[in-house]
Design a protein around this motif. Sequence first.
Motif, mmCIF file in Angstrom:
data_model
loop_
_atom_site.group_PDB
_atom_site.id
_atom_site.type_symbol
_atom_site.label_atom_id
_atom_site.label_comp_id
_atom_site.label_asym_id
_atom_site.label_seq_id
_atom_site.Cartn_x
_atom_site.Cartn_y
_atom_site.Cartn_z
ATOM 1 N N ARG A 240 -10.591 2.829 3.406
ATOM 2 C CA ARG A 240 -9.824 2.331 2.257
ATOM 3 C C ARG A 240 -10.444 1.047 1.703
ATOM 4 O O ARG A 240 -10.556 0.874 0.490
ATOM 5 C CB ARG A 240 -8.375 2.029 2.669
ATOM 6 N N ALA A 241 -10.812 0.150 2.594
ATOM 7 C CA ALA A 241 -11.386 -1.133 2.173
ATOM 8 C C ALA A 241 -12.686 -0.902 1.404
ATOM 9 O O ALA A 241 -12.937 -1.529 0.371
ATOM 10 C CB ALA A 241 -11.633 -2.030 3.386
ATOM 11 N N ALA B 86 -6.379 6.753 6.024
ATOM 12 C CA ALA B 86 -7.311 6.596 4.891
ATOM 13 C C ALA B 86 -6.731 7.060 3.570
ATOM 14 O O ALA B 86 -7.411 6.973 2.547
ATOM 15 C CB ALA B 86 -8.598 7.355 5.177
ATOM 16 N N SER B 87 -5.483 7.513 3.573
ATOM 17 C CA SER B 87 -4.928 8.215 2.401
ATOM 18 C C SER B 87 -5.478 7.681 1.096
ATOM 19 O O SER B 87 -5.383 6.498 0.811
ATOM 20 C CB SER B 87 -3.404 8.114 2.382
ATOM 21 N N GLY B 88 -6.057 8.576 0.325
ATOM 22 C CA GLY B 88 -6.658 8.173 -0.943
ATOM 23 C C GLY B 88 -8.148 7.923 -0.820
ATOM 24 O O GLY B 88 -8.873 7.966 -1.802
ATOM 25 N N ALA B 89 -8.589 7.604 0.387
ATOM 26 C CA ALA B 89 -10.019 7.382 0.610
ATOM 27 C C ALA B 89 -10.535 8.346 1.679
ATOM 28 O O ALA B 89 -11.583 8.120 2.293
ATOM 29 C CB ALA B 89 -10.281 5.935 1.017
ATOM 30 N N TRP C 105 -13.587 1.851 -0.289
ATOM 31 C CA TRP C 105 -13.374 2.526 -1.573
ATOM 32 C C TRP C 105 -12.663 1.610 -2.569
ATOM 33 O O TRP C 105 -12.818 1.761 -3.782
ATOM 34 C CB TRP C 105 -12.634 3.843 -1.333
ATOM 35 N N ASN C 106 -11.895 0.635 -2.059
ATOM 36 C CA ASN C 106 -11.332 -0.392 -2.939
ATOM 37 C C ASN C 106 -12.419 -1.078 -3.750
ATOM 38 O O ASN C 106 -12.165 -1.562 -4.853
ATOM 39 C CB ASN C 106 -10.631 -1.475 -2.098
ATOM 40 N N PHE C 107 -13.608 -1.155 -3.195
ATOM 41 C CA PHE C 107 -14.681 -1.839 -3.899
ATOM 42 C C PHE C 107 -15.808 -0.879 -4.286
ATOM 43 O O PHE C 107 -16.953 -1.287 -4.493
ATOM 44 C CB PHE C 107 -15.163 -3.027 -3.069
ATOM 45 N N GLY C 108 -15.447 0.409 -4.382
ATOM 46 C CA GLY C 108 -16.383 1.381 -4.938
ATOM 47 C C GLY C 108 -17.492 1.818 -4.001
ATOM 48 O O GLY C 108 -18.471 2.415 -4.440
#
Lengths: 249, 249
Positions: free
Chosen positions: A26-27, A54-57, A29-32
């Motif tokens: 998650r961390a 990881a939901s969402g990532a 994907w927060n920053f691409g």
Amino acid sequence: MPSDTPQPCFVLVRPQMGENIGAAARAMWNFGLDRMRVVAPRDGWPNEKAVAMASGAGRLLDEAQLYDSTRDAIEDCTFVLATTARSRDLTKPVYSPEEAMKVVRERVAKGEKVAVLFGPERAGLENEDIVQANGIITVPVNPEFPSLNLGQCVLLTGYEWRRQTTEIVGETTEMAGAVWANQQEVAALADHYEDRMDEAGFFFPEHKADSMKLNLRNLWSRMPLTRADVQTLHGVLRQIVRWKEKGGR
Amino acid sequence: MPSDTPQPCFVLVRPQMGENIGAAARAMWNFGLDRMRVVAPRDGWPNEKAVAMASGAGRLLDEAQLYDSTRDAIEDCTFVLATTARSRDLTKPVYSPEEAMKVVRERVAKGEKVAVLFGPERAGLENEDIVQANGIITVPVNPEFPSLNLGQCVLLTGYEWRRQTTEIVGETTEMAGAVWANQQEVAALADHYEDRMDEAGFFFPEHKADSMKLNLRNLWSRMPLTRADVQTLHGVLRQIVRWKEKGGR
């Protein structure tokens, strides 16, 4: 499919808790960032708890590459940095996250494959991992309380990556949704107030009237007024006048 | 007792989960921040789960100041920033965390009281909170996946505070524990290798010998050698020679 953006891969070395692997995804994907490599995860692979967290990532976990050793995980990379809080006895360049991501950005832009190593939760990277890196990244934490966990370390490194690679809102402080009033509009506002306050007998005694007017006019010009602000302030004054006139009836 | 370091206070507005309050305390103290204010926490105060999660930073919770409203929490402050991911309809200056902490550093240094507002986990700050702030802090996250939680937002803001207020290792990339070899030592190393490799017949054919020697010498000078590296490389060569001589006996 990983995104097309050239970027470093983040290598989780012998991670322990699935939750932390998910938080790292998650961390990132927060920053691409979406290139994850995983070395010898303690609880095997795939890891259900990682997926849940990881939901969402979750895509990053599906696409993560799995390796038996740090050496295998980085063999195609030409530049490797190891995140470690402690200064070890090893002679290595030490980078702040900012400096590190500047260097990584430059190398990635030249087409190099770059990896950043993150150690297991409890003990961090071993010296055997660190000697394989070209340099160390150390986050400037409070020496009295250096307690960053895996997800936090990934988050701060990812943040610096994004800071070094995207135009940042606010480097020259922007205003969200501002349409600035022009000088004519501000002057008209000043006139409006000056006229009404004059009628209201505000500029008294008379020998101070000029400097009082100047001060009031200056107040408007000092304010960072938008067109909408100006309309609001006109409205305020008009309404007070209306109210006064009703009261006088 | 809070530390003496002049610093902003971090205001958690209507936080929900105790765990997140504890994580925020840890994130703050990681970067040397220890002024927490809490507005109307959902589950009352003190909060056992917050205390459990804060281990090592529990003092921040003991010393935290409790308020009923955002307005009460910031009434002694002259500059207030609100962290919010979304761009709202409100006209406000928008700062990156970096730019924000630069401004905060300058204001704090002048003796101003500064607050940074963090919203509740689910919905973030309300417009009623945000209008009380002088500006907004927005973390430059991936627009496809903006999922920072309370603890992460506090962590990134705290990191930027520390980055703006402490000298950072590595702005001019330092080497941990390096005692650099001087030119004399490097030259002696080059001589040692050149002599032994000459004996070993390495510089062949003869018409290429000079350029081969130059290349070898250049190799040493290109390396960022420490004094210890030089000793190691002397030792390597000596040992090979010793081993060769044994074999030849």
